[in-house]
Enzyme design. Structure first.
Site, PDB file in Angstrom:
ATOM      1  N   HIS A   1      -9.472  -2.989  -4.641  1.00 38.89           N
ATOM      2  CA  HIS A   1      -8.255  -3.262  -3.676  1.00 38.89           C
ATOM      3  C   HIS A   1      -7.279  -4.442  -4.505  1.00 38.89           C
ATOM      4  O   HIS A   1      -6.065  -4.194  -4.287  1.00 38.89           O
ATOM      5  CB  HIS A   1      -8.836  -3.849  -2.496  1.00 38.89           C
ATOM      6  CG  HIS A   1      -7.533  -3.792  -1.519  1.00 38.89           C
ATOM      7  ND1 HIS A   1      -7.178  -2.770  -0.711  1.00 38.89           N
ATOM      8  CD2 HIS A   1      -6.694  -4.724  -1.123  1.00 38.89           C
ATOM      9  CE1 HIS A   1      -6.082  -2.992  -0.332  1.00 38.89           C
ATOM     10  NE2 HIS A   1      -5.676  -4.148  -0.164  1.00 38.89           N
TER      11      HIS A   1
ATOM     12  N   HIS B   1      -0.745 -11.646  -4.606  1.00 32.59           N
ATOM     13  CA  HIS B   1       0.524 -11.268  -4.699  1.00 32.59           C
ATOM     14  C   HIS B   1       1.514 -12.140  -5.591  1.00 32.59           C
ATOM     15  O   HIS B   1       2.371 -11.554  -5.984  1.00 32.59           O
ATOM     16  CB  HIS B   1       0.780 -11.013  -3.124  1.00 32.59           C
ATOM     17  CG  HIS B   1       0.400  -9.783  -2.329  1.00 32.59           C
ATOM     18  ND1 HIS B   1       0.409  -8.495  -2.795  1.00 32.59           N
ATOM     19  CD2 HIS B   1      -0.714  -9.884  -1.470  1.00 32.59           C
ATOM     20  CE1 HIS B   1      -0.508  -7.786  -2.137  1.00 32.59           C
ATOM     21  NE2 HIS B   1      -1.211  -8.712  -1.180  1.00 32.59           N
TER      22      HIS B   1
ATOM     23  N   HIS C   1       0.877  -1.205   0.078  1.00 33.73           N
ATOM     24  CA  HIS C   1       0.064   0.042   0.046  1.00 33.73           C
ATOM     25  C   HIS C   1       0.914   1.349  -0.064  1.00 33.73           C
ATOM     26  O   HIS C   1       0.506   2.213  -0.712  1.00 33.73           O
ATOM     27  CB  HIS C   1      -1.007  -0.030   1.278  1.00 33.73           C
ATOM     28  CG  HIS C   1      -1.988  -1.157   1.266  1.00 33.73           C
ATOM     29  ND1 HIS C   1      -2.600  -1.470   2.433  1.00 33.73           N
ATOM     30  CD2 HIS C   1      -2.034  -2.029   0.564  1.00 33.73           C
ATOM     31  CE1 HIS C   1      -3.392  -2.590   1.966  1.00 33.73           C
ATOM     32  NE2 HIS C   1      -3.224  -2.877   1.019  1.00 33.73           N
TER      33      HIS C   1
ATOM     34  N   ASP D   1      -3.168  -3.350  -4.894  1.00 35.29           N
ATOM     35  CA  ASP D   1      -1.981  -4.291  -4.465  1.00 35.29           C
ATOM     36  C   ASP D   1      -1.305  -4.605  -5.796  1.00 35.29           C
ATOM     37  O   ASP D   1      -0.271  -4.764  -5.619  1.00 35.29           O
ATOM     38  CB  ASP D   1      -2.777  -5.813  -4.164  1.00 35.29           C
ATOM     39  CG  ASP D   1      -3.233  -5.699  -2.681  1.00 35.29           C
ATOM     40  OD1 ASP D   1      -2.758  -4.743  -1.927  1.00 35.29           O
ATOM     41  OD2 ASP D   1      -3.755  -6.413  -2.334  1.00 35.29           O
TER      42      ASP D   1
END
Length: 297
Positions: free
Chosen positions: A246, A273, A86, A250
């Site tokens: 979101h 991720h 973030h 990321d």
């Protein structure tokens, strides 16, 4: 070639930034100080303890360490910094190209679960233009990574930094966000979106972490996540389709490990991720697929 929406020069903070909070996974209090730096420095994390420097970790894909539900960096001596995504996304979108992030614990604080507090803090400090042209990583050839057909991420040439991200979640259906990534769109469309998860998943994950000796979600609270109960979110969503936004946040933060905003389009199906990192690694392994670019304005 131009890059509308972006500054013509590289930049750093006009003054030092200070924030504190607790880690999403460790639950520990952490103090952060972000210092302005010169051209050529990049973004570097400095681990501290008792006022003494323990390690320096450049924000580079070469130091990426796989960790549950976050992006981490680790150097050859084993020092690490967790949950950097973030902050990295906010620095990139605020066009802070050079800074030292001083942190007195292992994990960057989660704050409210979004990039908005970082954005507001950076804007309050101001941006200082530096005597160097703004740098981008321009995509020249298409590169793709896939995991069993469930996850797929593609990066291809484009005149702007653009994304199209699709994700789904039981009870919420398929969600898609697509658009141009620049400082204005990031602030309005992406930065406020929070980390999210189902309440019934959190307790087993925390217990699993204790059994493995690995902190997972020990700091998770409705105050720092979009907490899902049934088919709703405690307190409601901040933005339409907040969850996929979101994922975009990321993705921007993870791809910031490449060292600059992109001139290219990223299309992602159910990004994570791990998949974000795999895209970074695949791109860096193809030096014919990208180049550094310094657009005119």
């Amino acid at each position: 070639m131009t890059a509308p929406g972006w500054a013509s020069n590289q930049g750093t903070l006009a003054r030092e930034l200070r924030l504190y909070g607790r880690g999403l996974h460790t639950g520990k209090r952490v103090n952060v100080r972000v210092h302005p730096e010169r051209v050529g420095h990049g973004i570097v994390f400095r681990r501290m303890r008792g006022g003494q420097q323990l390690a320096l970790l450049p924000a580079s894909a070469a130091l990426r360490l796989g960790q549950p539900l976050c992006t981490a960096l680790q150097n050859a001596d084993g020092w690490r910094v967790r949950t950097v995504e973030h902050l990295l996304a906010a620095l990139l979108a605020c066009q802070i190209d050079h800074a030292t992030v001083e942190i007195d614990a292992e994990e960057v604080p989660i704050l409210d679960g979004s990039a908005q507090p970082w954005l507001q803090a950076i804007e309050a400090c101001g941006r200082l233009p530096l005597d160097a042209p703004k740098r981008f990583l321009r995509i020249l050839k298409t590169v793709a990574v896939e995991d069993g057909g469930m996850h797929r991420t593609i990066i291809e040439p484009a005149d702007h930094y653009a994304m199209s991200v699709t994700n789904d979640l039981k009870g919420f259906g398929e969600m898609n966000w697509q658009g141009i990534i620049d400082p204005v769109s990031f602030a309005s469309d992406i930065a406020p979106s929070r980390s999210y998860g189902r309440l019934r998943w959190a307790v087993p994950a925390i217990l699993f972490g204790y059994l493995r000796g690995q902190p997972i979600l020990r700091g998770a609270r409705p105050s720092c996540t979009a907490t899902i109960v049934g088919s709703g979110v405690i307190g409601g969503m901040r933005l339409p389709m907040e969850f996929v936004r979101h994922r975009v946040l990321d993705l921007i933060g993870d791809l910031a490990l490449l060292g600059a905003p992109l001139l290219g389009k990223v299309t992602a199906l159910r990004p994570s991720h791990e998949m974000n990192y795999r895209l970074c690694a695949a791109l860096l392994a193809r030096p014919d697929a990208w180049e550094w670019a310094y657009p005119t304005h």
